[in-house]
Scaffold this motif. Structure first.
Motif, PDB file in Angstrom:
ATOM      1  N   GLY A 224     -18.993  -0.052  -6.836  1.00 61.72           N
ATOM      2  CA  GLY A 224     -20.374  -0.150  -6.372  1.00 61.72           C
ATOM      3  C   GLY A 224     -20.641   0.659  -5.100  1.00 61.72           C
ATOM      4  N   HIS A 225     -19.651   0.768  -4.248  1.00 58.52           N
ATOM      5  CA  HIS A 225     -19.798   1.544  -3.005  1.00 58.52           C
ATOM      6  C   HIS A 225     -20.204   2.980  -3.320  1.00 58.52           C
ATOM      7  N   ARG A 226     -19.552   3.559  -4.312  1.00 63.86           N
ATOM      8  CA  ARG A 226     -19.837   4.951  -4.670  1.00 63.86           C
ATOM      9  C   ARG A 226     -21.217   5.079  -5.313  1.00 63.86           C
ATOM     10  N   ARG A 227     -21.684   3.991  -5.925  1.00 68.56           N
ATOM     11  CA  ARG A 227     -23.021   4.015  -6.520  1.00 68.56           C
ATOM     12  C   ARG A 227     -24.101   3.750  -5.476  1.00 68.56           C
ATOM     13  N   GLY A 228     -23.694   3.600  -4.223  1.00 70.97           N
ATOM     14  CA  GLY A 228     -24.674   3.489  -3.144  1.00 70.97           C
ATOM     15  C   GLY A 228     -25.019   2.084  -2.720  1.00 70.97           C
ATOM     16  N   LYS A 229     -24.311   1.073  -3.254  1.00 72.99           N
ATOM     17  CA  LYS A 229     -24.633  -0.303  -2.858  1.00 72.99           C
ATOM     18  C   LYS A 229     -24.415  -0.462  -1.361  1.00 72.99           C
ATOM     19  N   PRO A 230     -25.371  -1.061  -0.657  1.00 78.55           N
ATOM     20  CA  PRO A 230     -25.210  -1.262   0.792  1.00 78.55           C
ATOM     21  C   PRO A 230     -24.082  -2.243   1.110  1.00 78.55           C
ATOM     22  N   GLU A 231     -23.804  -3.160   0.182  1.00 74.15           N
ATOM     23  CA  GLU A 231     -22.726  -4.128   0.364  1.00 74.15           C
ATOM     24  C   GLU A 231     -21.981  -4.271  -0.964  1.00 74.15           C
ATOM     25  N   SER A 232     -20.673  -4.437  -0.882  1.00 73.76           N
ATOM     26  CA  SER A 232     -19.859  -4.548  -2.101  1.00 73.76           C
ATOM     27  C   SER A 232     -19.170  -5.901  -2.149  1.00 73.76           C
ATOM     28  N   ASN A 233     -18.796  -6.308  -3.380  1.00 78.76           N
ATOM     29  CA  ASN A 233     -18.039  -7.550  -3.518  1.00 78.76           C
ATOM     30  C   ASN A 233     -16.544  -7.329  -3.385  1.00 78.76           C
ATOM     31  N   ASP A 234     -16.108  -6.088  -3.570  1.00 81.51           N
ATOM     32  CA  ASP A 234     -14.701  -5.756  -3.367  1.00 81.51           C
ATOM     33  C   ASP A 234     -14.622  -4.268  -3.040  1.00 81.51           C
ATOM     34  N   VAL A 235     -13.395  -3.788  -2.810  1.00 79.97           N
ATOM     35  CA  VAL A 235     -13.197  -2.365  -2.543  1.00 79.97           C
ATOM     36  C   VAL A 235     -12.338  -1.798  -3.663  1.00 79.97           C
ATOM     37  N   ASP A 236     -12.811  -0.746  -4.297  1.00 77.60           N
ATOM     38  CA  ASP A 236     -12.092  -0.105  -5.400  1.00 77.60           C
ATOM     39  C   ASP A 236     -11.706   1.306  -4.966  1.00 77.60           C
ATOM     40  N   LEU A 291      -3.028   2.809 -16.367  1.00 79.48           N
ATOM     41  CA  LEU A 291      -2.776   3.421 -15.083  1.00 79.48           C
ATOM     42  C   LEU A 291      -1.968   2.407 -14.280  1.00 79.48           C
ATOM     43  N   GLU A 292      -1.475   2.811 -13.125  1.00 83.48           N
ATOM     44  CA  GLU A 292      -0.875   1.812 -12.248  1.00 83.48           C
ATOM     45  C   GLU A 292      -2.004   1.145 -11.483  1.00 83.48           C
ATOM     46  N   LYS A 293      -2.039  -0.175 -11.563  1.00 84.83           N
ATOM     47  CA  LYS A 293      -3.155  -0.914 -10.963  1.00 84.83           C
ATOM     48  C   LYS A 293      -2.627  -2.065 -10.137  1.00 84.83           C
ATOM     49  N   ALA A 294      -3.284  -2.337  -9.042  1.00 80.94           N
ATOM     50  CA  ALA A 294      -2.990  -3.546  -8.286  1.00 80.94           C
ATOM     51  C   ALA A 294      -4.314  -4.158  -7.855  1.00 80.94           C
ATOM     52  N   LEU A 295      -4.545  -5.390  -8.267  1.00 77.40           N
ATOM     53  CA  LEU A 295      -5.737  -6.114  -7.829  1.00 77.40           C
ATOM     54  C   LEU A 295      -5.272  -7.108  -6.761  1.00 77.40           C
ATOM     55  N   CYS A 296      -5.695  -6.912  -5.541  1.00 78.99           N
ATOM     56  CA  CYS A 296      -5.125  -7.689  -4.425  1.00 78.99           C
ATOM     57  C   CYS A 296      -6.176  -8.385  -3.573  1.00 78.99           C
ATOM     58  N   VAL A 297      -5.657  -9.177  -2.655  1.00 76.99           N
ATOM     59  CA  VAL A 297      -6.468  -9.701  -1.544  1.00 76.99           C
ATOM     60  C   VAL A 297      -5.958  -9.033  -0.282  1.00 76.99           C
ATOM     61  N   PHE A 298      -6.882  -8.500   0.506  1.00 76.41           N
ATOM     62  CA  PHE A 298      -6.565  -7.683   1.674  1.00 76.41           C
ATOM     63  C   PHE A 298      -7.218  -8.316   2.886  1.00 76.41           C
ATOM     64  N   VAL A 299      -6.563  -8.182   4.027  1.00 78.31           N
ATOM     65  CA  VAL A 299      -7.213  -8.642   5.254  1.00 78.31           C
ATOM     66  C   VAL A 299      -6.924  -7.635   6.361  1.00 78.31           C
ATOM     67  N   ARG A 308     -10.949 -11.471  11.004  1.00 73.93           N
ATOM     68  CA  ARG A 308     -11.318 -10.663   9.841  1.00 73.93           C
ATOM     69  C   ARG A 308     -11.222 -11.510   8.585  1.00 73.93           C
ATOM     70  N   LEU A 309     -12.080 -11.202   7.617  1.00 73.41           N
ATOM     71  CA  LEU A 309     -12.159 -11.984   6.392  1.00 73.41           C
ATOM     72  C   LEU A 309     -11.222 -11.423   5.324  1.00 73.41           C
ATOM     73  N   HIS A 310     -10.747 -12.316   4.459  1.00 73.34           N
ATOM     74  CA  HIS A 310     -10.011 -11.867   3.277  1.00 73.34           C
ATOM     75  C   HIS A 310     -10.980 -11.138   2.349  1.00 73.34           C
ATOM     76  N   ARG A 311     -10.531 -10.006   1.805  1.00 79.43           N
ATOM     77  CA  ARG A 311     -11.365  -9.181   0.924  1.00 79.43           C
ATOM     78  C   ARG A 311     -10.594  -8.835  -0.338  1.00 79.43           C
ATOM     79  N   ARG A 312     -11.329  -8.688  -1.438  1.00 76.45           N
ATOM     80  CA  ARG A 312     -10.686  -8.220  -2.678  1.00 76.45           C
ATOM     81  C   ARG A 312     -10.552  -6.696  -2.619  1.00 76.45           C
ATOM     82  N   LEU A 313      -9.382  -6.206  -3.039  1.00 72.18           N
ATOM     83  CA  LEU A 313      -9.094  -4.778  -3.035  1.00 72.18           C
ATOM     84  C   LEU A 313      -8.460  -4.389  -4.367  1.00 72.18           C
ATOM     85  N   ASP A 314      -9.031  -3.404  -5.053  1.00 71.69           N
ATOM     86  CA  ASP A 314      -8.461  -2.887  -6.299  1.00 71.69           C
ATOM     87  C   ASP A 314      -7.949  -1.480  -6.067  1.00 71.69           C
ATOM     88  N   LEU A 315      -6.659  -1.267  -6.338  1.00 72.92           N
ATOM     89  CA  LEU A 315      -6.054   0.062  -6.209  1.00 72.92           C
ATOM     90  C   LEU A 315      -5.691   0.571  -7.592  1.00 72.92           C
TER      91      LEU A 315
END
Ligand code: TTP
Ligand code: MN
Ligand code: MN
Length: 390
Positions: A224-236, A291-299, A308-315
């Motif tokens: 969503g970040h790349r699509r221009g969303k001002p706020e995202s639910n996670d980071v991809d 692909l190699e994927k990791a769906l994580c929680v990041f802080v 700082r808040l826990h955030r979802r991170l997809d690599l």
């Protein structure tokens, strides 16, 4: 271009320009309630009909009014009679009665709340409801989530060790799983949307850590970040390597190594999914991990007094030949991706997914060198990421 904007009646969502906010946004949101309801109740075919109709509304370039509705509506694909009448109701009265009712409906509210927890889908939500749970607090008790002195859910985690230079280091060597129980404990933090600058801060830290393991990696923030969303639910983030010849070898196994490094640094706290490479397979028809994927929680590291808040991170790690399909595949939106795959299959005799692009009849694998080339090879006009908000 103007030609893309004029393409709003095209059959596939990947042929149309869909902005983040469309001229009929309130209508799209109201129809979204009905869509979510069908989805939560397991009526997948019905939900898909709404998805397709909403997608058409999202690309429609003018405001629908009582004056133009009769003329405009009949020309649009994917909008059947039932949904047409819902749209007319909204244009006439400003609301859809069923959506207004659903907003207050206990079952709808409960199911919707349950599915906000990572790992809980519609069918699990229905099961939880059927055994008597109604609220997320009920769910916390059911999953035995520990609470703090104020009754707020808390993480059941070992105290991290602090090294002399103040770095948080987890005590155990094993990466904890993001279970439903943990997702519940973290739900208040994970529900806080991530502003754009924090997405970019997380990206920079991840890439700096990666550079220590393997120089020469490249990356694109997607989702969503790349699509221009001002706020995202996670980071991809899609990650590749600049060495076209040897990049595939250089990044093999790197996903796991990076996640472990981030864990040791106290930056990753949990992982839901960690997968290795599979080859793109033209014979498989369903979407699968490749692909190699990791769906994580990041802080993020603590910044002075600021917690700082826990955030979802997809690599997502992609070999050079799959880098740009991975970027297109993970930029979304989900509906845009669905129609990209459908377009490739039905109109072009090709198989497209994040892991690559093949010609069906001889399984020839393509190697796109840019995102534009992915569109060219698929015979599609270029659509900017900010216009893929189907
Ligand atoms: P998401 O991160 O789920 O959604 P988003 O980035 O569009 O919006 P937000 O995070 O702010 O809620 O997915 C990003 C894209 O990744 C999505 O368009 C499709 C793709 N994707 C996959 O290909 N496979 C997967 O398993 C998931 C979860 C997503
Ligand atoms: Mn995302
Ligand atoms: Mn994601």
């Amino acid at each position: 271009s103007q030609r893309i904007l004029d393409n709003y009646k095209a059959w596939y969502a990947c042929q149309r320009a869909s902005p983040l906010v469309c001229p009929n946004q309130a209508l799209a949101t109201e129809l979204g309630i009905l869509r979510t309801h069908r989805d939560l109740e397991g009526k997948d075919v019905n939900a898909l009909s709404y998805d397709r109709a909403i997608a058409i509304i999202k690309a429609f370039p003018r405001e629908l009014t009582p004056e133009n509705i009769d003329k405009e509506l009949v020309q649009l694909p994917h909008v059947g009679e039932k949904i047409q009448s819902k749209i007319r109701e909204f244009i006439r009265s400003g609301v859809i009665e069923e959506a207004q009712y659903l907003r207050r409906d206990e079952r709808f509210q409960s199911l919707k709340a349950f599915t906000t927890i990572h790992g809980v889908g519609a069918s699990t939500a229905r099961t939880l409801y059927s055994i008597g749970l109604r609220t997320l607090e009920d769910m916390e008790r059911y999953y035995d989530v520990p609470v703090d002195d104020y009754g707020n859910p808390k993480l059941e985690e070992e105290e991290p060790i602090f090294t002399p230079n103040g770095r948080r280091v987890p005590r155990t060597a094993k990466l904890p799983d993001l279970s439903i129980k943990t997702a519940l404990a973290l739900r208040h933090e994970l529900a806080v949307p991530i502003p754009r600058d924090e997405v970019e801060e997380m990206h920079a830290i991840v890439m700096a850590e990666l550079d220590q393991l393997q120089p020469g990696c490249i990356s694109t923030i997607v989702g969503g970040h790349r699509r221009g969303k001002p706020e995202s639910n996670d980071v991809d983030i899609v990650i590749g390597h600049s060495d076209i010849q040897n990049g595939g070898e250089l990044i093999k196994g790197l996903c796991k190594r990076l996640v472990h490094r981030l864990y040791e640094r106290g930056l990753v706290t949990h992982v839901t999914h960690l997968s290795g490479f599979h080859a793109h397979n033209a014979l498989r028809t369903t979407h699968w991990d490749s692909l190699e994927k990791a769906l994580c929680v990041f802080v993020l590291p603590e910044d002075g007094q600021q917690k700082r808040l826990h955030r979802r991170l997809d690599l997502i790690f992609a070999a050079p030949e799959a880098y740009w399909t991975a970027v297109v595949g993970w930029t979304g939106s989900k509906m845009f991706e669905r129609d990209l795959r459908l377009w490739a299959k039905k109109e072009k005799g090709m198989k497209f997914d994040s892991s690559g692009m093949t010609r069906r009849h001889d399984s020839q694998l393509y190697f796109p060198r840019s995102e534009k080339q992915v569109f060219d090879l698929l015979g599609l006009e270029w659509i900017d990421p900010t216009l893929r908000n189907v």
